[in-house]
Design an enzyme around this catalytic site. Structure first.
Site, PDB file in Angstrom:
ATOM      1  N   ARG A 128       0.845  -1.200   0.000  1.00  0.00           N
ATOM      2  CA  ARG A 128       0.000   0.000   0.000  1.00  0.00           C
ATOM      3  C   ARG A 128       0.883   1.254   0.000  1.00  0.00           C
ATOM      4  O   ARG A 128       0.554   2.259  -0.634  1.00  0.00           O
ATOM      5  CB  ARG A 128      -0.966   0.028   1.184  1.00  0.00           C
ATOM      6  CG  ARG A 128      -2.040   1.099   0.969  1.00  0.00           C
ATOM      7  CD  ARG A 128      -3.070   1.180   2.084  1.00  0.00           C
ATOM      8  NE  ARG A 128      -3.548  -0.128   2.438  1.00  0.00           N
ATOM      9  CZ  ARG A 128      -3.912  -0.491   3.658  1.00  0.00           C
ATOM     10  NH1 ARG A 128      -3.849   0.367   4.651  1.00  0.00           N
ATOM     11  NH2 ARG A 128      -4.348  -1.701   3.902  1.00  0.00           N
ATOM     12  N   ARG A 175      -0.717   6.970  10.538  1.00  0.00           N
ATOM     13  CA  ARG A 175      -1.020   5.601  10.108  1.00  0.00           C
ATOM     14  C   ARG A 175      -2.256   5.611   9.238  1.00  0.00           C
ATOM     15  O   ARG A 175      -3.265   6.241   9.588  1.00  0.00           O
ATOM     16  CB  ARG A 175      -1.227   4.723  11.351  1.00  0.00           C
ATOM     17  CG  ARG A 175      -1.930   3.411  11.099  1.00  0.00           C
ATOM     18  CD  ARG A 175      -1.712   2.420  12.230  1.00  0.00           C
ATOM     19  NE  ARG A 175      -2.806   1.484  12.415  1.00  0.00           N
ATOM     20  CZ  ARG A 175      -3.120   0.479  11.593  1.00  0.00           C
ATOM     21  NH1 ARG A 175      -2.434   0.297  10.479  1.00  0.00           N
ATOM     22  NH2 ARG A 175      -4.133  -0.331  11.857  1.00  0.00           N
ATOM     23  N   GLU A 186      -2.345  -1.789  16.041  1.00  0.00           N
ATOM     24  CA  GLU A 186      -1.112  -0.991  16.099  1.00  0.00           C
ATOM     25  C   GLU A 186      -1.200   0.367  16.800  1.00  0.00           C
ATOM     26  O   GLU A 186      -0.176   0.892  17.255  1.00  0.00           O
ATOM     27  CB  GLU A 186      -0.588  -0.727  14.662  1.00  0.00           C
ATOM     28  CG  GLU A 186      -0.078  -1.941  13.927  1.00  0.00           C
ATOM     29  CD  GLU A 186      -1.171  -2.714  13.204  1.00  0.00           C
ATOM     30  OE1 GLU A 186      -2.295  -2.175  13.092  1.00  0.00           O
ATOM     31  OE2 GLU A 186      -0.933  -3.849  12.782  1.00  0.00           O
ATOM     32  N   ASP A 191     -13.966  -4.639   7.874  1.00  0.00           N
ATOM     33  CA  ASP A 191     -14.917  -5.693   8.227  1.00  0.00           C
ATOM     34  C   ASP A 191     -15.626  -5.287   9.520  1.00  0.00           C
ATOM     35  O   ASP A 191     -15.256  -4.289  10.142  1.00  0.00           O
ATOM     36  CB  ASP A 191     -14.191  -7.041   8.414  1.00  0.00           C
ATOM     37  CG  ASP A 191     -13.050  -6.955   9.419  1.00  0.00           C
ATOM     38  OD1 ASP A 191     -11.968  -6.498   9.021  1.00  0.00           O
ATOM     39  OD2 ASP A 191     -13.258  -7.286  10.588  1.00  0.00           O
TER      40      ASP A 191
HETATM   41  N1  HPA Z   1      -8.979  -7.517  14.470  1.00  0.00           N
HETATM   42  C1  HPA Z   1      -7.835  -6.870  14.529  1.00  0.00           C
HETATM   43  N2  HPA Z   1      -7.435  -6.063  13.574  1.00  0.00           N
HETATM   44  C2  HPA Z   1      -8.217  -5.897  12.503  1.00  0.00           C
HETATM   45  C3  HPA Z   1      -9.413  -6.552  12.394  1.00  0.00           C
HETATM   46  C4  HPA Z   1      -9.812  -7.402  13.441  1.00  0.00           C
HETATM   47  O1  HPA Z   1     -10.872  -8.030  13.398  1.00  0.00           O
HETATM   48  N3  HPA Z   1      -9.962  -6.196  11.212  1.00  0.00           N
HETATM   49  C5  HPA Z   1      -9.106  -5.329  10.627  1.00  0.00           C
HETATM   50  N4  HPA Z   1      -8.043  -5.152  11.411  1.00  0.00           N
END
Ligand code: HPA
Length: 236
Positions: A25, A88, A182, A205
């Site tokens: 990225r 970030r 992070e 998600d």
């Molecule tokens: N957990 C931790 N970090 C993440 C998640 C998760 O479900 N989804 C995107 N980054």
């Protein structure tokens, strides 16, 4: 002076560095948004670049996954390469009902289950927090763009594959917006070095319902977040 993890020379990094977990990225940002680009790190494939955005020197680099990884790179950037600001640009899993995939989250503070902060010997619980001047500028950019965004706390966890969702549910019940891996480490390193940091997160998600984006979308459709971070960097 090159460090064990960053093979750059003094002056190779701009004062502001955008960082993403995925080094590809960082490459995508350098190739699509920056001019006069120079690759400043390739060690362990953690690609780093310095170039110009709207005439201002900006760097972009990967930081890997988890607090140990981001803290190695950000410690070296702040303390050995004279970097002042780290933004970030990452992804996070949403915890609240009103947050959807692709929404942006600006992390004011970060709860954590990591032991990273124990090294400082602080009495009680340290509260890792964004630098308000960067946060305010970035949130203003999001408002001007008219994108969906949320401003609040996140949970930085060492555990991606968790046996139970209970640990996330408790943080959800306390108003936490999203989980990622992070931000608390980044904010602690910034505080320790007397420097500035902000995490901007794109929701990839949802931890309590099906609402995902594909890995391809992760890399390429994060335009709003990238442009907000770059436009903020120009003002620092
Ligand atoms: N957990 C931790 N970090 C993440 C998640 C998760 O479900 N989804 C995107 N980054």
């Amino acid at each position: 002076m090159a460090t064990p993890h960053i093979g750059a020379e003094p002056g190779d990094f701009a004062k502001t560095v955008l960082m993403s977990g995925d080094p590809l990225r960082a490459k995508f940002v350098a190739e699509n948004y920056l001019t006069d680009v120079k690759c400043v790190n390739e060690i362990r494939g953690m690609l780093g670049y310095t170039g110009k955005y709207e005439g201002k020197e900006v760097s972009v680099m990967g930081h890997g996954m988890g607090i140990p990884s981001i803290c190695i790179y950000t410690y070296e950037l702040y303390n050995f390469f004279d970097v002042d600001n780290i933004i970030r640009i990452g992804t996070a899993g949403a915890l609240q009902d009103n947050i959807r995939a692709r929404d942006l989250i600006f992390a004011v503070g970060a709860h954590y289950d990591s032991t990273y902060g124990q090294q400082y010997g602080l009495v009680g619980c340290f509260c890792p927090t964004a630098s308000y001047s960067i946060l305010e500028r970035a949130v203003n950019k999001a408002r001007e763009r008219g994108v969906r965004y949320h401003v609040g706390n996140v949970f930085s966890t060492d555990i991606f594959y968790s046996d139970t969702l209970d640990r996330y549910a408790r943080y959800r019940d306390f108003g936490t917006l999203a989980a990622e891996m992070e931000t608390s480490g980044l904010y602690m390193n910034a505080a320790d070095a007397g420097k500035n940091a902000l995490s901007i997160l794109s929701v990839s998600d949802h931890l309590f319902r099906k609402d995902n984006i594909t890995p391809e979308e992760r890399q390429t459709t994060l335009t709003d977040m990238i442009e907000i971070a770059l436009q903020t960097a120009v003002e620092l």
